[in-house]
Design a protein around this motif. Structure first.
Motif, mmCIF file in Angstrom:
data_model
loop_
_atom_site.group_PDB
_atom_site.id
_atom_site.type_symbol
_atom_site.label_atom_id
_atom_site.label_comp_id
_atom_site.label_asym_id
_atom_site.label_seq_id
_atom_site.Cartn_x
_atom_site.Cartn_y
_atom_site.Cartn_z
ATOM 1 N N ARG A 154 0.823 -1.210 0.000
ATOM 2 C CA ARG A 154 0.000 0.000 0.000
ATOM 3 C C ARG A 154 0.858 1.262 0.000
ATOM 4 O O ARG A 154 0.636 2.195 0.751
ATOM 5 N N ARG A 155 1.907 1.204 -0.853
ATOM 6 C CA ARG A 155 2.795 2.351 -1.122
ATOM 7 C C ARG A 155 3.600 2.804 0.100
ATOM 8 O O ARG A 155 3.944 3.967 0.239
ATOM 9 N N ALA A 156 3.912 1.840 0.975
ATOM 10 C CA ALA A 156 4.723 2.155 2.152
ATOM 11 C C ALA A 156 5.534 0.923 2.553
ATOM 12 O O ALA A 156 5.156 -0.209 2.249
ATOM 13 N N TYR A 157 6.651 1.168 3.237
ATOM 14 C CA TYR A 157 7.468 0.082 3.768
ATOM 15 C C TYR A 157 6.812 -0.481 5.022
ATOM 16 O O TYR A 157 6.199 0.250 5.805
ATOM 17 N N HIS A 158 6.976 -1.780 5.202
ATOM 18 C CA HIS A 158 6.496 -2.456 6.399
ATOM 19 C C HIS A 158 7.542 -3.463 6.829
ATOM 20 O O HIS A 158 8.244 -4.048 6.001
ATOM 21 N N GLN A 159 7.605 -3.673 8.130
ATOM 22 C CA GLN A 159 8.519 -4.676 8.685
ATOM 23 C C GLN A 159 7.769 -5.983 8.801
ATOM 24 O O GLN A 159 6.686 -6.046 9.373
ATOM 25 N N LEU A 160 8.365 -7.024 8.239
ATOM 26 C CA LEU A 160 7.757 -8.347 8.299
ATOM 27 C C LEU A 160 8.412 -9.120 9.437
ATOM 28 O O LEU A 160 9.613 -9.356 9.423
ATOM 29 N N ALA A 161 7.618 -9.452 10.419
ATOM 30 C CA ALA A 161 8.131 -10.183 11.580
ATOM 31 C C ALA A 161 7.359 -11.498 11.709
ATOM 32 O O ALA A 161 6.224 -11.630 11.264
ATOM 33 N N THR A 162 7.986 -12.452 12.346
ATOM 34 C CA THR A 162 7.353 -13.748 12.575
ATOM 35 C C THR A 162 6.257 -13.585 13.633
ATOM 36 O O THR A 162 6.490 -13.015 14.693
ATOM 37 N N LEU A 163 5.094 -14.088 13.307
ATOM 38 C CA LEU A 163 3.985 -14.040 14.269
ATOM 39 C C LEU A 163 4.113 -15.183 15.259
ATOM 40 O O LEU A 163 4.589 -16.265 14.911
ATOM 41 N N ARG A 164 3.660 -14.923 16.465
ATOM 42 C CA ARG A 164 3.615 -16.023 17.449
ATOM 43 C C ARG A 164 2.503 -16.974 17.050
ATOM 44 O O ARG A 164 1.476 -16.564 16.522
ATOM 45 N N PRO A 165 2.701 -18.276 17.320
ATOM 46 C CA PRO A 165 1.630 -19.230 16.992
ATOM 47 C C PRO A 165 0.364 -18.909 17.752
ATOM 48 O O PRO A 165 0.406 -18.410 18.885
ATOM 49 N N LEU A 166 -0.763 -19.200 17.126
ATOM 50 C CA LEU A 166 -2.049 -19.001 17.797
ATOM 51 C C LEU A 166 -2.182 -20.044 18.899
ATOM 52 O O LEU A 166 -1.716 -21.174 18.758
ATOM 53 N N PRO A 167 -2.826 -19.671 20.018
ATOM 54 C CA PRO A 167 -3.044 -20.653 21.084
ATOM 55 C C PRO A 167 -3.917 -21.801 20.579
ATOM 56 O O PRO A 167 -4.825 -21.595 19.782
ATOM 57 N N LYS A 168 -3.624 -22.974 21.057
ATOM 58 C CA LYS A 168 -4.424 -24.142 20.676
ATOM 59 C C LYS A 168 -5.750 -24.120 21.400
ATOM 60 O O LYS A 168 -5.818 -23.786 22.575
ATOM 61 N N ALA A 169 -6.790 -24.483 20.672
ATOM 62 C CA ALA A 169 -8.142 -24.442 21.247
ATOM 63 C C ALA A 169 -8.398 -25.648 22.124
ATOM 64 O O ALA A 169 -7.873 -26.672 22.054
#
Length: 169
Positions: A154-169
């Motif tokens: 969207r015409r801007a720089y962004h930092q790509l970081a690793t997401l934490r895993p979602l909690p298990k249900a």
């Protein structure tokens, strides 16, 4: 409904893409620019493609030199990316920032880049306003560690970081 150049560009701004520096050196001279139009093609033989506007100085130099290096940038390289994206900036000033080495082809490889793919041009395809360069990867350097990636969205720089895993249900 027709697709205009402006509407197509607006739509493509929603396609997040890694930020890279495409560099070359050889008989035609040394040059580089920022590009997001880079894609792996195949792993046998290892091949990448990059698309470069035909009006860009780099286009003619990649054709003359027959080589290019894809320097995949980390989030910390936003300033360097901006410098290489500035059409008014002289090439010497661009390469004055960062530490540059070479792998196999002689194209400049950014020492601090997480990944450098050194390529020999194997095919050139003209498509509209751009040239598609296919290059066989003949040299590769992957830096240890896992720096956050730099993407353009969207015409801007962004930092790509690793997401934490979602909690298990």
């Amino acid at each position: 409904m027709s697709v205009t150049q402006q509407s197509f560009r607006a739509a493509m701004s929603h396609l997040a893409a890694a930020v890279n520096l495409i560099t070359t050196d050889g008989p035609g001279g040394r040059a580089g620019m920022t590009a997001s139009a880079v894609c792996s093609v195949t792993d046998s033989p290892p091949t990448l493609l990059t698309c470069i506007n035909q009006s860009a100085r780099l286009n003619g130099l990649v054709k003359a030199n027959g080589v290019f290096c894809v320097n995949i940038l980390a989030a910390a390289h936003q300033e360097l990316s901006g410098l290489f994206a500035n059409n008014r900036e002289e090439m010497e000033a661009r390469f004055a920032m960062g530490h540059w080495g070479r792998l196999v082809t002689g194209a400049p490889a950014l020492e601090e880049a997480p990944v450098c793919c050194d390529c020999r041009v194997t095919q050139v395809v003209e498509a509209g306003t751009h040239t598609i360069f296919l290059g066989e990867v003949v040299g590769l350097r992957v830096t240890e560690g896992e720096p956050d990636g730099l993407v353009y969205f969207r015409r801007a720089y962004h930092q790509l970081a690793t997401l934490r895993p979602l909690p298990k249900a």
